[in-house]
Scaffold this active site. Sequence first.
Site, PDB file in Angstrom:
ATOM      1  N   SER A   1      -9.874  -1.026   6.993  1.00  0.00           N
ATOM      2  CA  SER A   1      -9.151  -0.266   5.619  1.00  0.00           C
ATOM      3  C   SER A   1      -8.520  -1.586   5.220  1.00  0.00           C
ATOM      4  O   SER A   1      -8.428  -1.808   3.788  1.00  0.00           O
ATOM      5  CB  SER A   1      -7.913   0.526   6.170  1.00  0.00           C
ATOM      6  OG  SER A   1      -9.094   2.033   6.155  1.00  0.00           O
TER       7      SER A   1
ATOM      8  N   SER B   1      -9.773   2.176   2.904  1.00  0.00           N
ATOM      9  CA  SER B   1      -8.421   2.568   1.911  1.00  0.00           C
ATOM     10  C   SER B   1      -7.961   1.312   0.916  1.00  0.00           C
ATOM     11  O   SER B   1      -7.217   2.033   0.669  1.00  0.00           O
ATOM     12  CB  SER B   1      -8.027   3.572   3.145  1.00  0.00           C
ATOM     13  OG  SER B   1      -6.740   2.593   3.688  1.00  0.00           O
TER      14      SER B   1
ATOM     15  N   LYS C   1       0.907  -0.914  -0.155  1.00  0.00           N
ATOM     16  CA  LYS C   1       0.155  -0.061   0.002  1.00  0.00           C
ATOM     17  C   LYS C   1       0.680   0.911  -0.031  1.00  0.00           C
ATOM     18  O   LYS C   1       1.638   0.952  -0.048  1.00  0.00           O
ATOM     19  CB  LYS C   1      -0.803  -0.535   1.878  1.00  0.00           C
ATOM     20  CG  LYS C   1      -1.508   0.734   1.572  1.00  0.00           C
ATOM     21  CD  LYS C   1      -3.282   0.840   2.573  1.00  0.00           C
ATOM     22  CE  LYS C   1      -3.454   2.167   3.068  1.00  0.00           C
ATOM     23  NZ  LYS C   1      -4.743   1.953   3.651  1.00  0.00           N
TER      24      LYS C   1
END
Lengths: 474, 484
Positions: free
Chosen positions: A175, A151, A76
């Site tokens: 997330s 996210s 990420k």
Amino acid sequence: MKIYLSLADIQRDLGSGELSCEALVKSYLERIAANEHLNAFREVFSESALAKASEVDQKRSAGKAGKLAGMVIALKDNICYKGHKVAVSSKILEGFISVFSSTVVERLLAEDAIIIGRTNCDEFAMGSSNENSAFGNVANPHDIKRVPGGSSGGSTAAVAANLCLAALGTDTGGSIRQPASFCGVAGLKPTYGRVSRWGIIAYASSFDQVGPITHTIEDMAAILEVISGMDEYDATLSSKPVPAYSKQLEVTGKKRIAYLEDCLNKDGLDPEIKQHVLGFVEKLRAEGHTVEPVSFPYLDYLVPTYYVLTTAEASSNLSRYDGVHYGYRSKNAYDLESTYKKSRSEGFGPEVQRRIMLGTFVLSAGYYDAYYSKGQKVRRLLRDKTQAILDNYDFILLPTTPGTAFEFGANSADPIKMYLEDIFTVQANLTGMPAISIPTGKHSNGLPFGIQLMGRRFEEGELLAMSKHLLAAR
Amino acid sequence: MSIYDKYETIIGLEVHTQLLTKSKAYSNDAAEYGALPNTLVSPVTLGHPGTLPRANKRVIEFGVRLGLALQCTIRERNEYARKNYFYADLPKGYQITQDKTPICTNGLVVIKDDNGNDKTIRIQRIHMEEDAGKSIHDQDPTDTLVDLNRAGVPLLEIVTEPDIRSADEAYRYLTEIRKLVRYLDICDGNMEEGSLRCDANISVRLKGDEKFGRRVEVKNMNSISNVKRAIEHEITRLVDIVDAGGTVDQETRSFEALTGTTFSLRSKEAANDYRYFPEPDLLPVIVSQQYVEEVRKKMPPLPHELFRKYTDALGLSGYDAGVLTDTKEVALYFEDVLHHSKNAKAAANWVMGPVKSFLNERALHVSQFPVSAERLAALIDLVEGNKVSFAMAAQRIFPALIESPAKTPLQLAEEMNLVQESNEDALLDLIRQAVAKYPEKVTEYRAGKKGVHGLFMGEVMKLSKGKADPKIANQLLTKVLDEQ
């Protein structure tokens, strides 16, 4: 080239000579190029990934490869990797290159994982749909008109679309688990204090945890046991030893499982998801486990408490992005104050600005006691009540999300509606418990969804074993 | 009566002491003064994304040491807090400090008030925090330059209750604090380099009033004298305002050393809301009673304790005790001499006299003094035991000892033939010779002209080549003169 869904398959083919890491990385690079429309990656590290692949191939022929040899993994865009850009999908970190690697990256590389790129996400990990990225939406591989969740939406979409074998995400309020549910992959938020946050760009320090996103529980266990454990750079880590998760993936004996009635009766929960969870209740009972409904009458407090506390921490954590030392600086600035105001107004997107303002408000003189202080008290209460359930049960079973992946723009007009996407996931972050979303469901609308299992602190081993069992039983 | 006599001044001081730790408060970076700008800066100091703080344990130890020295209550559970504000020399946008749980509370320092009486200044709190970087405004015509070497250097902030009543008391309080932190080896106390900094909160009120007046905070005083000057200036300014019926603006002011005046930096309205909250990246540190006791065992002697010992137990004057305890090094040297000699008063005179003059003449530090405390004690004992005269010891043996510190004072005295004649028979022999030499003076003496005694003493000393023990020779001479 064939599509691999587990490290075991890759390592078997590497062992037989049918496959090399270099060929594997090249095939992933081709797939990434062919799936650019998903916008899952912010940047592909072709050069360093291929270099690492050939290094691992050499190590393999010398019999010296680490245990994650063949693991092609994406990060990420909030996980620092020395010499590589990192920006949490924000304009404000424009051009920023990390000068050090996060502990998780160091540990992955030491076991010969190959890092293939950094994935798109909501700006500063703030969002539940990946629509808050400054660099465009990520499309859900199952339906490109829909969000992948957030996210860590780029990470889950990349794994779901087989653009890498696994990915790391971060989970502050769901997330990892929510996008894993939307994309049909497995995602784990470890216990707070299990995985080092050194080199993880902070959103809310007392909530953030890094976790793996994979197809299989075996791969999840393999990654978790590499990235977990003490490291002198993160003072909030536990000194508890890290068990060999991958060697204890069998459920032993009969378990006690609670399911939260309040969750299943929550307005807005998709009836098919409710039925799916109840289906597992029956299945587990039939196997002789004890599965009982438990009352948890605090659901309405979870999301508000989460947003008071995380925004407070975020408002402070994001102060360093001020246009002075690194990253984006407004060209319209003419003095120190305008450098701050203009750089931050131009560099941060609207959702990040909203949360900074909210957090600044709840910490400000005159409101601290009413919001932040009270939020801390509620957090303690939620932790005690959750712990009380887990004193009596091994796991808590609940849905991951109220529904399946929604269409772009569906929740954009109403931030509160968007925040309620997190209703089932924030409990684990507020209480520090480990929780996993397991891709067991297939909705009549064609979209995947997951169920969620929460366990006791630092008992990821138990959680993974039960998850493997549930995944096999789907 | 001047208008200033109608008012009373209320002063509280906040002292920041920069700690002598090797590394910074929350990172591995070296905490040194004087390195090239921005060379002691890791990603942690620079506030790079993804970095986390780690608490330096020495800071806790120093905090406990200072707390014990100031007789504070030491807190068991220490939380860190963030103080949020934007400034170019604060890369994280917040300072890690302590808010609701300072490591030390309820301490005290005893100073002299303006009448010379003991006065207790209460310490409200001491807390641990990190320094900001340094903004340099005067080296570039248009830009402010920022040096982040200092960012993250550990500080202990010492906050008094508003117990100080005059600029002189503030001066004495700061002198005492500086002496103390130097004794404790936690801070070099250098105000010019900014390793000791002081902010003063000052207000005035009519004598007899219960209510405090509006206060101003004064910053940027780079010496203890300047703190005094700034306070004196503020007292005048505040009394002038109040006595003319005006209102004091609650504000922060800066001292201007060149003119001895202050100017406004910012008003209360412009004050920051620092939005303190618990630092989530650091767990609370537990300071156990056992740990406190370990630190207590390793505490150096403290100046006020030594002062009391010198005045009460050794009978030294307050002045002498003050000189001896002014710096830790001199006090420790003196302590060492006391360890080898019972002659405390003589030892005090030697350390304050010949030793200090020698060091002063050569601008040396006591650590560079070549003569060990043991050798000096031996020399003192030679004098006190009448083996050598003080004059010979100070003028001849002491310089020789400095040249040859390996030799004992007795060896040197013998080599230089300076051991006193204290054998009574030998002395009597010399006295008789001297008396025989001036019969007419003997007659004068007996006729009552006692002054000639000195002449005979001089003759005895001459005959003994200066080695006659003057005390014994004196007694014997008197006896001989009176006998005949």
